[in-house]
Write a protein that holds these residues in place. Structure first.
Motif, short mmCIF file in Angstrom:
data_model
loop_
_atom_site.label_atom_id
_atom_site.label_comp_id
_atom_site.label_asym_id
_atom_site.label_seq_id
_atom_site.Cartn_x
_atom_site.Cartn_y
_atom_site.Cartn_z
N VAL A 1 -5.89 -3.13 7.10
CA VAL A 1 -6.68 -1.92 6.85
C VAL A 1 -5.72 -0.74 6.67
CG1 VAL A 1 -8.48 -0.41 7.79
CG2 VAL A 1 -8.53 -2.87 8.29
N GLN B 1 -8.17 -7.50 2.87
CA GLN B 1 -7.92 -6.08 3.01
C GLN B 1 -9.25 -5.35 2.84
OE1 GLN B 1 -4.35 -4.98 0.88
NE2 GLN B 1 -5.03 -2.86 0.67
N HIS C 1 -5.91 -6.41 11.86
CA HIS C 1 -6.74 -6.99 12.92
C HIS C 1 -6.86 -8.49 12.70
CE1 HIS C 1 -10.98 -7.52 14.84
NE2 HIS C 1 -10.03 -7.95 15.62
N GLU D 1 -19.61 -11.41 4.01
CA GLU D 1 -18.48 -11.14 4.92
C GLU D 1 -18.79 -11.53 6.35
OE1 GLU D 1 -16.49 -7.23 2.92
OE2 GLU D 1 -18.51 -7.13 3.77
N LYS E 1 -10.75 -0.19 13.95
CA LYS E 1 -9.71 0.37 13.10
C LYS E 1 -9.82 1.88 12.89
CE LYS E 1 -6.92 -1.69 12.90
NZ LYS E 1 -6.72 -2.63 13.99
N TYR F 1 -16.04 -13.69 8.31
CA TYR F 1 -15.26 -13.16 9.43
C TYR F 1 -15.87 -13.46 10.79
CZ TYR F 1 -13.19 -10.71 5.54
OH TYR F 1 -12.58 -10.43 4.36
N ILE G 1 -7.34 -9.11 8.92
CA ILE G 1 -7.78 -8.06 8.01
C ILE G 1 -6.80 -6.90 8.08
CG2 ILE G 1 -9.66 -6.51 7.35
CD1 ILE G 1 -11.59 -8.40 8.74
N HIS H 1 -14.64 -2.32 7.89
CA HIS H 1 -14.15 -3.25 8.91
C HIS H 1 -14.95 -3.08 10.21
CE1 HIS H 1 -11.85 -3.99 12.57
NE2 HIS H 1 -11.38 -5.05 11.95
N ASP H 2 -15.11 -1.85 10.63
CA ASP H 2 -15.76 -1.61 11.92
C ASP H 2 -17.22 -2.04 11.92
OD1 ASP H 2 -13.33 -0.67 12.71
OD2 ASP H 2 -13.95 1.43 12.94
#
Lengths: 308, 308
Positions: A150, A177, A124, B215, A103, B219, A148, A183-184
């Protein structure tokens, strides 16, 4: 059938993810009209043949014309160029989203091209199979999987975010979110590093296969077979993932190598207690995943024996 | 229903593998009577409750009394002790076999205890699930899977080998034969190294999970999820595998680390061509496995979406 979430959706790139989005939107009437574009003529022809998209366009520009939502479904490394190409043709109030596995780099590549008045809401979906291309999509791909969202920055319009969330939930996904860097990192450990490791092991086996005359393939029981499935994923997509999520992936791989060396040393020195304790600990993670509903407890993934 | 392959079969150890053998033998009437023994009282009680074995005995000695075939289904590290215990009670002409994942060390541990007149025909069925224990077995486990027979030495009676082959084929398996060292190398690359790698990656994620509040579990899409399945396997069994197939496993892991470092360097330096070529090559292996009939081509292993 409720009202569509978006009147006009444009899918740029028509692989597994876009194709599954189309079928999932049609299943519930989530979009009025869905246009599509793929750079390859063969892909566009396949899409027309199988009825993928209400209208397959000959250019990205045509596809995004008048769209309320544009979803970039191309490899992460191609997002910036596509954004630059379509930017002048986006109507004000449009939402641009994507489905990339990384992201931060997508935001850096895409955001600078987008005009004011366009909402950029990256996303994603954590779903896929080892197959790729327009014919590999199916409506159920996102059912009970996570997507997710972002938002590109704190100033993102909450209504645009909420509407994209409605779309993904309508396609069957659970939506969360988080910010791009987080996220990465999470994806580096759950997906990117495991993929690189699987690729590596399959490559090593390939070397050995030349020595042992296809036995490696013939006798690939559980362990290696699961690796090959992972390692069969789309090479372009994964190349881009590693090049664009470099730091987090290398950090996780660094920890991995450290742990692997410790286990190798335990094997070499015959430290059975270390091995046993380690293997016992990993079992609990598996339990957690089953409880989190992300997999089945059926033996061997619920597969039956393969057909002879 | 044809005549039984063996009149009296004794299963020592009553986990997933022995349990599945029992149900597979019953399915086709391959054995007259099957006796069983497990060291743990709880396991013996479970076996009696679910009808696993025609007769569950209170000692290994009782179980092997009068048996035509004795199959050692205990962890590799326990094979030697069991062989020593049962050796005086084996009748002449009996075949002793096992189901261990490592063959050279089992031969070294078991063969010295067996009296003349007893045929020792080690074997290794390449089948399993991530579950263990007597209740996890099922009759179809070996259908279309490979069982590798590894005669202890060149002097092994060919008729004893042929009969054991008949049994495994009757239980649904394809049977091959190879020598112990070769078996151990092939399995190191197809199974043992991949398992250690999966255990390691799951352990790394566990460390990170403490930081990121579950998480990682939430995920876990394809890549990591497949690793957790592998890493959920029986800790005792795998500890013994690594301790007893030390040299081949360490050799394969050495190659693996070398390749992984090369890919890490490609990521660090941004060498996309190297990554792309590598990932393209690994796809062909996957194709080979599907063609060899060891897996299904259905997306995501033919799994549906998990139940919500």
């Amino acid at each position: 059938m409720t009202a569509p979430v978006y009147e006009r959706v444009a899918l740029i790139g028509l692989g597994l993810i876009a194709s599954s989005m189309f079928w999932a939107m049609k299943r519930r009437g989530l979009a009025g009209e869905v246009t599509g574009f793929a750079r390859s003529r063969a892909t566009r022809e396949t899409a027309r043949r199988i009825g993928l998209c209400d209208r397959v366009c000959e250019s990205a520009r045509d596809a995004v014309e008048g769209a309320d939502l544009v979803v970039l479904c191309v490899p992460v490394g191609a997002m910036g160029a596509v954004a630059r190409e379509i930017a002048p043709h986006l109507k004000s109030g449009t939402t641009v989203s994507d489905v990339g596995s990384v992201k931060r780099s997508v935001i850096s590549a895409v955001a600078p091209h987008l005009p004011g008045g366009v909402h950029f809401v990256p996303a994603h979906p954590l779903a896929g199979t080892e197959h790729s291309g327009p014919e590999s999509g199916f409506a159920e791909l996102y059912d009970n999987r996570w997507c997710i969202i972002v938002p590109a920055d704190d100033a993102t319009d909450p209504e645009a975010v909420a509407r994209l969330r409605d779309l993904w939930e309508g396609m069957g996904a659970n939506v969360d979110q988080m910010d791009a860097d987080h996220h990465d990192l999470v994806l580096a450990v759950t997906s990117h590093a495991p993929h690189l490791i699987a690729y590596t092991m399959v490559g090593v086996a390939d070397d050995l296969r030349r020595v042992t005359d296809s036995e490696v393939i013939k006798y690939s029981a559980a362990g290696f077979r699961d690796f090959t499935r992972i390692a069969a994923s789309d090479p372009t997509m994964w190349r881009d993932v590693f090049l664009t999520n470099k730091d987090a992936t290398l950090e996780v791989l660094g920890r991995f190598t450290e742990e692997l060396f410790a286990l190798q040393r335990a094997i070499r020195t015959g430290d059975g207690d270390h091995l046993f304790d380690y293997f016992t600990r990993t079992r609990t993670i598996r339990r957690g995943i089953i409880e989190a509903g992300q997999d089945t407890d059926a033996p061997d993934f619920g597969r039956g024996a393969p057909k002879s």
